[in-house]
Enzyme design. Structure first.
Site, PDB file in Angstrom:
ATOM      1  CG  ASP A 107      -4.046  -2.334   1.867  1.00 32.42           C
ATOM      2  OD1 ASP A 107      -4.453  -1.504   2.682  1.00 32.42           O
ATOM      3  OD2 ASP A 107      -2.844  -2.605   1.747  1.00 32.42           O
TER       4      ASP A 107
ATOM      5  CG  ASN B 206       7.253  -8.115   1.414  1.00 28.19           C
ATOM      6  OD1 ASN B 206       6.878  -6.947   1.407  1.00 28.19           O
ATOM      7  ND2 ASN B 206       6.407  -9.129   1.412  1.00 28.19           N
TER       8      ASN B 206
ATOM      9  CG  HIS C  98       3.936  -5.241   1.200  1.00 32.70           C
ATOM     10  ND1 HIS C  98       3.534  -6.334   1.952  1.00 32.70           N
ATOM     11  CD2 HIS C  98       3.778  -4.174   2.024  1.00 32.70           C
ATOM     12  CE1 HIS C  98       3.155  -5.934   3.145  1.00 32.70           C
ATOM     13  NE2 HIS C  98       3.294  -4.633   3.215  1.00 32.70           N
TER      14      HIS C  98
ATOM     15  CD  GLU D 137       2.628  -9.478   0.338  1.00 34.22           C
ATOM     16  OE1 GLU D 137       3.581  -8.676   0.381  1.00 34.22           O
ATOM     17  OE2 GLU D 137       2.100  -9.943   1.364  1.00 34.22           O
TER      18      GLU D 137
HETATM   19  C1  F6R Z   1      -1.447  -0.946   4.691  1.00 39.64           C
HETATM   20  C2  F6R Z   1      -0.513  -1.180   3.605  1.00 39.64           C
HETATM   21  C3  F6R Z   1       0.816  -1.815   3.836  1.00 39.64           C
HETATM   22  C4  F6R Z   1       1.610  -1.133   4.969  1.00 39.64           C
HETATM   23  C5  F6R Z   1       2.962  -1.816   5.171  1.00 39.64           C
HETATM   24  C6  F6R Z   1       3.726  -1.228   6.324  1.00 39.64           C
HETATM   25  O1  F6R Z   1      -2.609  -0.282   4.239  1.00 39.64           O
HETATM   26  O2  F6R Z   1      -0.839  -0.873   2.501  1.00 39.64           O
HETATM   27  O3  F6R Z   1       1.564  -1.777   2.659  1.00 39.64           O
HETATM   28  O4  F6R Z   1       1.799   0.214   4.656  1.00 39.64           O
HETATM   29  O5  F6R Z   1       2.766  -3.182   5.398  1.00 39.64           O
HETATM   30  O6  F6R Z   1       3.059  -1.485   7.515  1.00 39.64           O
HETATM   31  P1  F6R Z   1       3.608  -0.923   8.906  1.00 39.64           P
HETATM   32  O7  F6R Z   1       3.499   0.560   8.827  1.00 39.64           O
HETATM   33  O8  F6R Z   1       2.669  -1.502   9.924  1.00 39.64           O
HETATM   34  O9  F6R Z   1       5.013  -1.393   9.022  1.00 39.64           O
END
Ligand code: F6R
Length: 264
Positions: A67, A137, A139, A144
């Protein structure tokens, strides 16, 4: 599904990096799906170390990131392009022509752009190994809650929870991104193998719902229950709401004994 329980972030990072390293050694032209975020920095640190010690060659590896924030150029310090360069690409020998990260500056026909990204994944032979983090959440990527479980790469509006989580990384004067381009859940599920990492108490509910809850669009990571080769690597705090921890430990012991290739 394998659930590997580890003590802390350091142990998780080492385990994940060893799994990635094993996969690259087995298939030097591996197609690797990558994630960004705090959970990933330790994994990249170890992979960089392996490379600098001469133990790992990325010259044939092809990468696809999950992403990117809409509106952020690759030079923006909070962009995922920047993150990947800082933590990984500038330290290893991935051929720049083999690096794919969604373009946050794309304008106009998003559908066409996202279809091109999907095409590139297909042309590369599909993703062999996808690494994931998880949001509070539930994701994965920026899928989301209520994302379609069959979704493909697309423009996605970020949830308020994600916007709040990210706001701290942006200057007070700067509005943090409201949208992102993300691989879909359907795209992720097509990866041949998936590793999801989770660390810290803030992820405990999402982890428990993803592994032990019903499959539901309200928790995107629960869709991973449909995948035949998914490994969750979770630290003590993130695992604290799992009810079957003893069972996961026994499964792991037996798997290591009976089918060691599943562990590498
Ligand atoms: C980022 C992504 C997100 C993160 C998730 C956890 O490329 O795809 O799904 O993996 O938001 O983020 P952290 O590791 O910062 O808690």
């Amino acid at each position: 599904m394998l659930v590997i329980l580890k003590r802390d972030n350091e142990e998780i990072s080492r385990e994940a990096a060893q799994l990635v390293a094993g996969a690259v050694r087995k298939k030097p032209a591996l197609t690797l799906g990558l994630a960004t975020g705090g959970t990933m920095t330790g994994v990249y640190k170890h992979l960089v170390q392996f490379h600098k010690q001469g133990l790992l060659d990325f010259s044939q590896v092809v990468t696809f990131n999950l992403d990117e924030y809409l509106g952020l150029a690759a030079t923006h310090p909070q962009s995922f392009h920047y993150f990947m360069h800082e933590h990984f690409f500038q330290h290893v020998n991935v051929d720049p022509r083999n690096i794919h990260i969604p373009d946050g500056t794309v304008r106009g026909n998003f559908e066409q752009y996202c279809a091109t990204y999907e095409d590139a994944i297909r042309k590369a032979g599909g993703i062999d190994l996808q690494i994931l983090g998880i949001g509070r959440n539930g994701h994965i990527g920026f899928n989301e809650p209520t994302s379609s479980l069959g979704s493909r790469t697309r423009l996605k509006v970020l949830s308020q929870e994600t916007i709040d989580d990210n706001a701290k990384f942006f200057a007070p004067s700067e509005e943090s991104p409201r949208c992102a381009i993300t691989m879909g859940i359907g795209t992720i599920l097509e990866a041949k193998k998936i590793i999801l990492l989770a660390t810290g108490a803030a992820k405990a509910t999402a982890v428990a719902k993803s592994i032990e809850g019903p499959i539901a669009s309200a928790v995107s990571a629960s869709a991973l229950q449909l995948h035949p080769e998914v490994t969750f690597i979770v630290d003590e705090q993130a695992a604290s709401q799992l009810t079957q921890r003893d069972y996961y430990r026994r499964v792991l012991e037996m798997t290591a004994l009976l089918t060691p290739e599943r562990m590498s």
